[in-house]
Design an enzyme around this catalytic site. Structure first.
Site, PDB file in Angstrom:
ATOM      1  N   CYS A 122      56.692  36.794  46.061  1.00 14.04           N
ATOM      2  CA  CYS A 122      56.922  36.996  47.490  1.00 14.04           C
ATOM      3  C   CYS A 122      57.061  38.491  47.719  1.00 14.04           C
ATOM      4  O   CYS A 122      57.161  39.264  46.772  1.00 14.04           O
ATOM      5  CB  CYS A 122      58.200  36.304  47.917  1.00 14.04           C
ATOM      6  SG  CYS A 122      58.257  34.552  47.463  1.00 14.04           S
ATOM      7  N   ARG A 137      51.156  39.551  48.705  1.00 10.57           N
ATOM      8  CA  ARG A 137      52.079  38.981  47.720  1.00 10.57           C
ATOM      9  C   ARG A 137      52.425  37.523  48.033  1.00 10.57           C
ATOM     10  O   ARG A 137      53.066  36.847  47.224  1.00 10.57           O
ATOM     11  CB  ARG A 137      53.364  39.809  47.680  1.00 10.57           C
ATOM     12  CG  ARG A 137      53.147  41.230  47.229  1.00 10.57           C
ATOM     13  CD  ARG A 137      54.442  41.997  47.242  1.00 10.57           C
ATOM     14  NE  ARG A 137      55.367  41.496  46.247  1.00 10.57           N
ATOM     15  CZ  ARG A 137      55.478  41.968  45.005  1.00 10.57           C
ATOM     16  NH1 ARG A 137      54.729  42.953  44.620  1.00 10.57           N
ATOM     17  NH2 ARG A 137      56.347  41.452  44.161  1.00 10.57           N
ATOM     18  N   TRP A 174      55.480  33.208  49.001  1.00 10.93           N
ATOM     19  CA  TRP A 174      54.566  32.378  48.217  1.00 10.93           C
ATOM     20  C   TRP A 174      55.429  31.253  47.658  1.00 10.93           C
ATOM     21  O   TRP A 174      56.325  31.486  46.852  1.00 10.93           O
ATOM     22  CB  TRP A 174      53.927  33.199  47.097  1.00 10.93           C
ATOM     23  CG  TRP A 174      52.937  32.434  46.284  1.00 10.93           C
ATOM     24  CD1 TRP A 174      51.710  31.972  46.703  1.00 10.93           C
ATOM     25  CD2 TRP A 174      53.065  32.032  44.917  1.00 10.93           C
ATOM     26  NE1 TRP A 174      51.086  31.317  45.676  1.00 10.93           N
ATOM     27  CE2 TRP A 174      51.884  31.335  44.573  1.00 10.93           C
ATOM     28  CE3 TRP A 174      54.044  32.193  43.947  1.00 10.93           C
ATOM     29  CZ2 TRP A 174      51.668  30.797  43.300  1.00 10.93           C
ATOM     30  CZ3 TRP A 174      53.832  31.665  42.684  1.00 10.93           C
ATOM     31  CH2 TRP A 174      52.659  30.974  42.368  1.00 10.93           C
ATOM     32  N   ASN A 201      62.923  37.092  46.062  1.00  8.11           N
ATOM     33  CA  ASN A 201      61.680  36.900  45.331  1.00  8.11           C
ATOM     34  C   ASN A 201      62.057  36.449  43.929  1.00  8.11           C
ATOM     35  O   ASN A 201      62.906  37.068  43.300  1.00  8.11           O
ATOM     36  CB  ASN A 201      60.906  38.235  45.276  1.00  8.11           C
ATOM     37  CG  ASN A 201      59.653  38.148  44.423  1.00  8.11           C
ATOM     38  OD1 ASN A 201      59.095  37.070  44.238  1.00  8.11           O
ATOM     39  ND2 ASN A 201      59.221  39.285  43.903  1.00  8.11           N
ATOM     40  N   GLY A 202      61.435  35.368  43.447  1.00  7.10           N
ATOM     41  CA  GLY A 202      61.738  34.890  42.096  1.00  7.10           C
ATOM     42  C   GLY A 202      62.282  33.480  42.137  1.00  7.10           C
ATOM     43  O   GLY A 202      62.039  32.737  43.094  1.00  7.10           O
ATOM     44  N   GLU A 245      34.738  35.569  33.993  1.00  5.20           N
ATOM     45  CA  GLU A 245      35.307  36.329  35.105  1.00  5.20           C
ATOM     46  C   GLU A 245      34.519  36.076  36.398  1.00  5.20           C
ATOM     47  O   GLU A 245      35.098  35.931  37.474  1.00  5.20           O
ATOM     48  CB  GLU A 245      35.335  37.824  34.749  1.00  5.20           C
ATOM     49  CG  GLU A 245      35.724  38.764  35.863  1.00  5.20           C
ATOM     50  CD  GLU A 245      37.081  38.468  36.502  1.00  5.20           C
ATOM     51  OE1 GLU A 245      37.865  37.705  35.932  1.00  5.20           O
ATOM     52  OE2 GLU A 245      37.317  38.973  37.609  1.00  5.20           O
ATOM     53  N   LYS A 292      36.088  34.527  39.819  1.00  5.51           N
ATOM     54  CA  LYS A 292      36.026  35.241  41.107  1.00  5.51           C
ATOM     55  C   LYS A 292      35.462  34.316  42.177  1.00  5.51           C
ATOM     56  O   LYS A 292      36.000  34.211  43.279  1.00  5.51           O
ATOM     57  CB  LYS A 292      35.143  36.482  40.943  1.00  5.51           C
ATOM     58  CG  LYS A 292      35.522  37.658  41.728  1.00  5.51           C
ATOM     59  CD  LYS A 292      36.676  38.482  41.188  1.00  5.51           C
ATOM     60  CE  LYS A 292      37.782  37.750  40.535  1.00  5.51           C
ATOM     61  NZ  LYS A 292      38.817  38.512  39.937  1.00  5.51           N
ATOM     62  N   GLU A 337      37.934  31.350  43.015  1.00  3.15           N
ATOM     63  CA  GLU A 337      39.205  31.654  43.693  1.00  3.15           C
ATOM     64  C   GLU A 337      39.020  32.060  45.153  1.00  3.15           C
ATOM     65  O   GLU A 337      39.875  31.772  45.974  1.00  3.15           O
ATOM     66  CB  GLU A 337      40.045  32.681  42.925  1.00  3.15           C
ATOM     67  CG  GLU A 337      39.602  34.111  43.004  1.00  3.15           C
ATOM     68  CD  GLU A 337      40.549  35.072  42.258  1.00  3.15           C
ATOM     69  OE1 GLU A 337      40.058  36.014  41.638  1.00  3.15           O
ATOM     70  OE2 GLU A 337      41.767  34.882  42.320  1.00  3.15           O
ATOM     71  N   HIS A 390      25.882  21.732  24.178  1.00 11.36           N
ATOM     72  CA  HIS A 390      26.899  20.883  23.536  1.00 11.36           C
ATOM     73  C   HIS A 390      27.725  20.114  24.551  1.00 11.36           C
ATOM     74  O   HIS A 390      28.794  19.596  24.208  1.00 11.36           O
ATOM     75  CB  HIS A 390      27.798  21.737  22.632  1.00 11.36           C
ATOM     76  CG  HIS A 390      27.046  22.393  21.516  1.00 11.36           C
ATOM     77  ND1 HIS A 390      26.493  21.685  20.472  1.00 11.36           N
ATOM     78  CD2 HIS A 390      26.704  23.689  21.300  1.00 11.36           C
ATOM     79  CE1 HIS A 390      25.869  22.508  19.648  1.00 11.36           C
ATOM     80  NE2 HIS A 390      25.978  23.740  20.140  1.00 11.36           N
ATOM     81  N   LYS A 417      48.906  37.765  44.795  1.00 12.60           N
ATOM     82  CA  LYS A 417      48.318  38.853  44.015  1.00 12.60           C
ATOM     83  C   LYS A 417      48.885  38.931  42.602  1.00 12.60           C
ATOM     84  O   LYS A 417      48.148  39.068  41.643  1.00 12.60           O
ATOM     85  CB  LYS A 417      48.545  40.179  44.753  1.00 12.60           C
ATOM     86  CG  LYS A 417      47.963  41.397  44.056  1.00 12.60           C
ATOM     87  CD  LYS A 417      46.456  41.369  44.076  1.00 12.60           C
ATOM     88  CE  LYS A 417      45.835  42.524  43.347  1.00 12.60           C
ATOM     89  NZ  LYS A 417      44.429  42.242  43.002  1.00 12.60           N
TER      90      LYS A 417
HETATM   91  C1  AGP Z   1      42.273  37.411  39.579  1.00 12.33           C
HETATM   92  O1  AGP Z   1      41.437  37.712  40.611  1.00 12.33           O
HETATM   93  C2  AGP Z   1      43.682  37.140  39.929  1.00 12.33           C
HETATM   94  N1  AGP Z   1      44.267  38.060  40.805  1.00 12.33           N
HETATM   95  C3  AGP Z   1      44.558  36.806  38.715  1.00 12.33           C
HETATM   96  O2  AGP Z   1      43.838  36.039  37.797  1.00 12.33           O
HETATM   97  C4  AGP Z   1      45.210  37.999  37.984  1.00 12.33           C
HETATM   98  O3  AGP Z   1      44.254  38.703  37.262  1.00 12.33           O
HETATM   99  C5  AGP Z   1      46.319  37.456  37.069  1.00 12.33           C
HETATM  100  O4  AGP Z   1      47.284  36.797  37.842  1.00 12.33           O
HETATM  101  C6  AGP Z   1      46.956  38.555  36.247  1.00 12.33           C
HETATM  102  O5  AGP Z   1      47.547  39.528  37.059  1.00 12.33           O
HETATM  103  P1  AGP Z   1      47.964  40.932  36.472  1.00 12.33           P
HETATM  104  O6  AGP Z   1      46.723  41.610  35.995  1.00 12.33           O
HETATM  105  O7  AGP Z   1      48.620  41.639  37.596  1.00 12.33           O
HETATM  106  O8  AGP Z   1      48.889  40.658  35.320  1.00 12.33           O
END
Ligand code: AGP
Length: 599
Positions: A2, A27, A70, A96-97, A475, A479, A482, A498, A594
């Site tokens: 958050c 966030r 979040w 937050n947490g 990757e 992308k 998500e 396979h 994020k």
């Molecule tokens: C990818 O687009 C995401 N934002 C996510 O997978 C991210 O890479 C992951 O949560 C790790 O975050 P960090 O690099 O801040 O540790």
């Protein structure tokens, strides 16, 4: 995770707090709220993004706190939105947490009136009890912290007590020192319009922001936290005319790469110079590197393994941070543990690093965030210097992470003598060419956009590659899924036959990485396999020969071991345009945030 904001000073609290929340929205965006404190505590909060929150401008407030959520405990509803208050509405708290023992605390608070399903709500009620016992706000928060288990950053206010009291335990909080007042944020983005003078709170700190300034205590003792100047300004955190942060950040990659490379290359000697303090003798002695990371950063770690192992005589293991374990009998003395993390705040990665440190392993963070939690916990940090990344989907930081790790591979390869000066110079030359190579792919955006428009309605998308291109396939799929919510998978090209080949139809485009450093001939055989099942194939290749065999081909410069990294940029644009066609909220995909500060 958050986002937390706070402000006390002569400025207009409501407007400063709402700017902070807007800046921190990446966030979390399930709900937003603020508490403005003057003669009374005025709380405004609701489900949804900050845009939907009506914040009155005429409230006579001296200070306030804000939150963008979040969800973890409790659905995204108005009631569960922060700030939370005590029974009388005098105390307001944002958090937050996770408070892991909130159920027991709630039982102990029998008789108090709870309105939400959150773990957070126990905090204002605990503060209420302490204030009733005669404590001031700082003492009340300090005593409450003794009861809380878990990881948290909190900010609290009380109608009759001066200022804001903030505390952190395993969750980031930054103080901004402005001319017109004091700022609080989960990160610098919250207040960068107003000040770039910051201090980072440490675990156990309790900070009191008042009209007279700031006092910080840790374990009952007064402490000082250094004031640092952050080296980016508000414009770095804006959209600069792009429709989305993600689009802006994709286009910033040549610049980000120049920053990552600057001053770190000596092509003449074939050596990279890194601004790290790890002892050369130690780096010469290690037998193992363990990389721990999550999501996109994990893919950067997989790419790094493919770079490091052939250049340096060490074994590289890459673990998802959430799965990382240190087993008895592991060679802890000759191992370097590398955490790859854009934010430096990912709870799973922090927890993996703590597990590695327990038996004494040496740790290095590869991160974008100066002052982040991880930089305070590891032995050393290698900064990727990508600048702020706001879009939830990581783009420029992936490319910069891999580049920093390529420099690291060259550095230790030359140090240990496993990489000759000529080979080192070759790799460094390709690293130097990266920004222009990435620019050439960005220039092909209209072609990539047309492909996205053509295939947007597909049933699924499959990405295939070998060696260095396999992490790029993973990757690229991450992308796309998500931000567009389309079904996308990345596969080692040889694995298709396979099992996954059963998924391939004429309505599942296959995107194949045919970079010269990634076994293109073998991958080409797999292209044939999917073509014969009717799947349209989009190739990423540096040879026009391949183009004639694929339905479409995107031209990617041949950049040796870094070629697949350049292909990844094309796939960022593909994902972006598919999602844009689908009108998805690209910078704020559903259910995501994020950085994830809970395990
Ligand atoms: C990818 O687009 C995401 N934002 C996510 O997978 C991210 O890479 C992951 O949560 C790790 O975050 P960090 O690099 O801040 O540790």
């Amino acid at each position: 995770m958050c986002g937390i904001t706070g402000y006390i000073g002569e400025g207009e609290s409501a407007s400063i707090l709402s700017t902070g929340l807007k800046n921190l929205e990446y966030r979390g965006y399930d709900s937003a709220g603020i508490a403005l404190v003057g003669d009374q505590v005025d709380v405004h909060k609701q489900e949804g993004t900050i845009d939907g929150l009506t914040i009155p401008r005429d409230v006579d407030a001296t200070h306030g706190i804000g939150h963008t959520r979040w969800s973890t405990h409790g659905e995204p509803t108005d009631e569960n939105a922060h700030p939370h208050t005590d029974c009388r509405g005098d105390v307001a708290v944002v958090h937050n947490g996770i408070i892991s023992n909130y159920t027991e605390l709630k039982e102990e608070l029998a008789g108090h009136i709870f309105e939400s399903e959150t773990d957070t709500e126990v905090i204002p009620h605990l503060i209420e009890n302490e204030i009733a016992r005669g404590a001031d706000l700082r003492a009340a928060v300090t005593r409450v912290l003794d009861h809380l288990e878990g990881s948290f950053a909190i900010a609290a206010t009380h109608v009759d007590h001066d200022g804001i009291v903030a505390a952190r335990q395993d969750s980031p909080l930054v103080i901004g020192h402005g001319d017109d007042g004091m700022y609080l944020g989960s990160d610098v983005t919250a207040f960068v319009e107003y000040t770039r003078q910051v201090s980072y709170l440490e675990d156990g700190d309790v900070a009191h922001l008042s009209e007279d300034g700031i006092t910080i205590f840790n374990d009952g003792k007064r402490v000082e936290r250094e004031i640092q100047t952050v080296d980016w300004d508000a414009s770095a955190a804006g959209k600069a005319g792009h429709d989305h942060y993600m689009h802006k950040e994709i286009h910033e990659q040549p610049h980000a790469l120049r920053q990552a490379i600057s001053g770190r290359i000596d092509e003449l000697s074939g050596k990279a110079s890194l601004d790290i303090d790890l002892d050369d003798e130690f780096l010469e002695s290690i037998d193992n590197i363990q990389i721990v990371a999550c999501g996109t950063s994990y893919h950067a770690g997989l790419y790094a393994k493919e770079l490091i192992e052939p250049l340096v005589d060490v074994t590289v293991r890459v673990d998802l941070a959430s799965e990382y374990e240190v087993y008895d009998g592991y060679d802890t003395q000759n191992t370097l543990v590398v955490a790859v993390t854009q934010s430096g705040e990912t709870a799973d990665t922090l927890s993996a690093i703590r597990r590695a440190k327990a038996p004494g392993m040496t740790t290095l963070a590869v991160t974008n965030t100066v002052g982040s939690t991880i930089t305070r916990e590891v032995d050393d940090s290698l900064f990727i210097k990508a600048g702020p990344e706001i879009g939830v989907a990581a783009t420029k930081t992936f490319v910069s992470q891999v580049t920093a790790l390529a420099l690291f591979a060259t550095y230790i390869g030359r140090l240990r003598g496993t990489l000759s000066a000529d080979e080192g110079a070759d790799i460094l030359e390709n690293i130097r060419k990266l920004p222009n190579a990435v620019q050439s792919v960005l220039d092909a955006e209209p072609q990539i956009e047309r492909l996205a428009e053509r295939y947007v309605d597909s049933d699924a998308f499959f990405f295939i590659g070998r060696g260095l291109a396999q992490p790029v396939a993973l990757e690229s799929a991450l992308k796309l899924k998500e931000i567009s919510y389309a079904h996308a998978e990345g596969f080692a090209a040889g694995e298709l036959k396979h099992g996954p080949l059963a998924l391939v139809t004429e309505n599942t485009p296959v995107l194949a990485f045919l970079n010269e450093s990634a076994s293109p001939d073998e991958t080409f055989n797999n292209v044939k396999e999917v073509e014969s099942r009717g799947a349209p194939v989009i190739c990423l290749s540096s040879t026009s020969e391949d183009a004639s065999f694929c339905d479409h081909s995107i031209d990617v410069p041949n950049l040796g071991r870094l070629g697949p990294l350049v292909s990844n940029v094309a796939m960022q644009l593909f994902a972006y345009h598919v999602a844009n066609e689908m009108e998805r909220p690209i910078d704020k995909p559903r259910n995501l945030a994020k950085s994830v500060t809970v395990e």
